[in-house]
Write an enzyme that holds these catalytic residues in place. Structure first.
Site, mmCIF file in Angstrom:
data_model
loop_
_atom_site.group_PDB
_atom_site.id
_atom_site.type_symbol
_atom_site.label_atom_id
_atom_site.label_comp_id
_atom_site.label_asym_id
_atom_site.label_seq_id
_atom_site.Cartn_x
_atom_site.Cartn_y
_atom_site.Cartn_z
ATOM 1 N N LYS A 83 24.380 -6.490 1.750
ATOM 2 C CA LYS A 83 23.862 -5.201 2.436
ATOM 3 C C LYS A 83 22.783 -5.530 3.379
ATOM 4 O O LYS A 83 21.753 -6.265 3.081
ATOM 5 C CB LYS A 83 23.230 -4.405 1.493
ATOM 6 C CG LYS A 83 23.445 -2.903 1.406
ATOM 7 C CD LYS A 83 22.926 -2.101 0.107
ATOM 8 C CE LYS A 83 23.393 -0.785 0.035
ATOM 9 N NZ LYS A 83 22.810 0.055 -0.946
HETATM 10 O O1 G3P Z 1 21.481 2.738 -2.666
HETATM 11 C C1 G3P Z 1 21.293 3.328 -1.504
HETATM 12 C C2 G3P Z 1 21.149 4.875 -1.478
HETATM 13 O O2 G3P Z 1 22.089 5.272 -2.392
HETATM 14 C C3 G3P Z 1 19.891 5.260 -1.926
HETATM 15 O O3 G3P Z 1 19.810 6.482 -2.346
HETATM 16 O O4 G3P Z 1 18.634 8.352 -3.541
HETATM 17 O O5 G3P Z 1 17.483 6.507 -2.473
HETATM 18 O O6 G3P Z 1 18.011 8.383 -1.400
HETATM 19 P P1 G3P Z 1 18.546 7.403 -2.315
#
Ligand code: G3P
Length: 217
Positions: A83
């Site tokens: 990533k």
């Molecule tokens: O892991 C990437 C993404 O899903 C993070 O989400 O909940 O931290 O905005 P969030």
């Protein structure tokens, strides 16, 4: 649509695997930091459990360093997807890593323009963050619709991996729009199962059955 679990918490993954609905896992530096311990060991454990794509994010900030770190992460397990955060450095790193046969998930994507560039450099996955867009009064799902349409028109192979998912409705909307993957916290996946009318209906079936059995004796 494929479902990934957005977590580095191994017990959550272990609890979901018997359901047969988990196709992969995404992690990020925050999720791994939350677990403590050795990130590489956690990533290897997740790969062994899931036997599907597992995203591991670089923490380097220059393309050269991202490429070096990405090569290292890719060697942890065949299921590792590297990533990289979107940006000039991430795009350059994605081009180089993809050229070496390493699958890349370009993350922290918040616009169709960014998703277009990620696809142009051969990203295996692009991760638009719908929840964080919603958090600033911008429709994350509108972005998903744009990206799906652009990728379809230009026949990009990059898969749309809907991320930053906040609830079951995001999952349904992502599926409706034709996204390839939705990555969800474990609690969101749990929410996909829940409906009070299912519970009420099952209770009534069982009660009626029991009542009929009792009437026979
Ligand atoms: O892991 C990437 C993404 O899903 C993070 O989400 O909940 O931290 O905005 P969030």
């Amino acid at each position: 649509m494929k479902l990934f679990v957005d977590t580095a918490h191994v017990p959550d993954i272990e609890a979901l695997l018997p359901l047969g609905i988990v196709d992969g896992v995404t992690t990020n530096p925050s999720l791994l930091a939350r677990e403590g311990g050795d990130p590489d060991a956690i990533l290897k454990a997740i790969c062994g459990l899931v036997q599907g794509p597992v995203s591991a994010e670089v923490v380097s900030t220059t393309a050269d360093e991202m490429v070096g770190e990405g090569r290292r992460l890719a060697l942890l397990d065949e299921h590792i997807v590297v990533k990289v955060p979107f940006g000039r450095e991430g795009v350059a790193a994605c081009k180089r890593l993809t050229g070496e046969g390493i699958r890349v998930n370009v993350t922290l994507v918040f616009s169709a323009a960014q998703a277009l560039l990620a696809a142009k450099v051969g990203a295996a996955y692009v991760s638009p963050f719908v929840g964080r867009l919603d958090d600033v009064a911008t429709s994350g799902m509108d972005l998903i619709g744009q990206v799906v349409d652009i990728y379809d028109v230009h026949e990009f192979a990059t898969e749309v991996l809907v991320a930053s998912v906040r609830g079951p409705l995001h999952v349904v909307e992502a599926a409706t729009l034709g996204a390839d993957i939705c990555t969800c916290p474990a609690k969101v996946i749990d929410g996909l199962f829940a409906h009070p009318l299912t519970d009420i209906g099952l209770q009534k079936f069982l009660a009626d059955w029991e009542r009929a059995q009792a009437a026979k004796v």
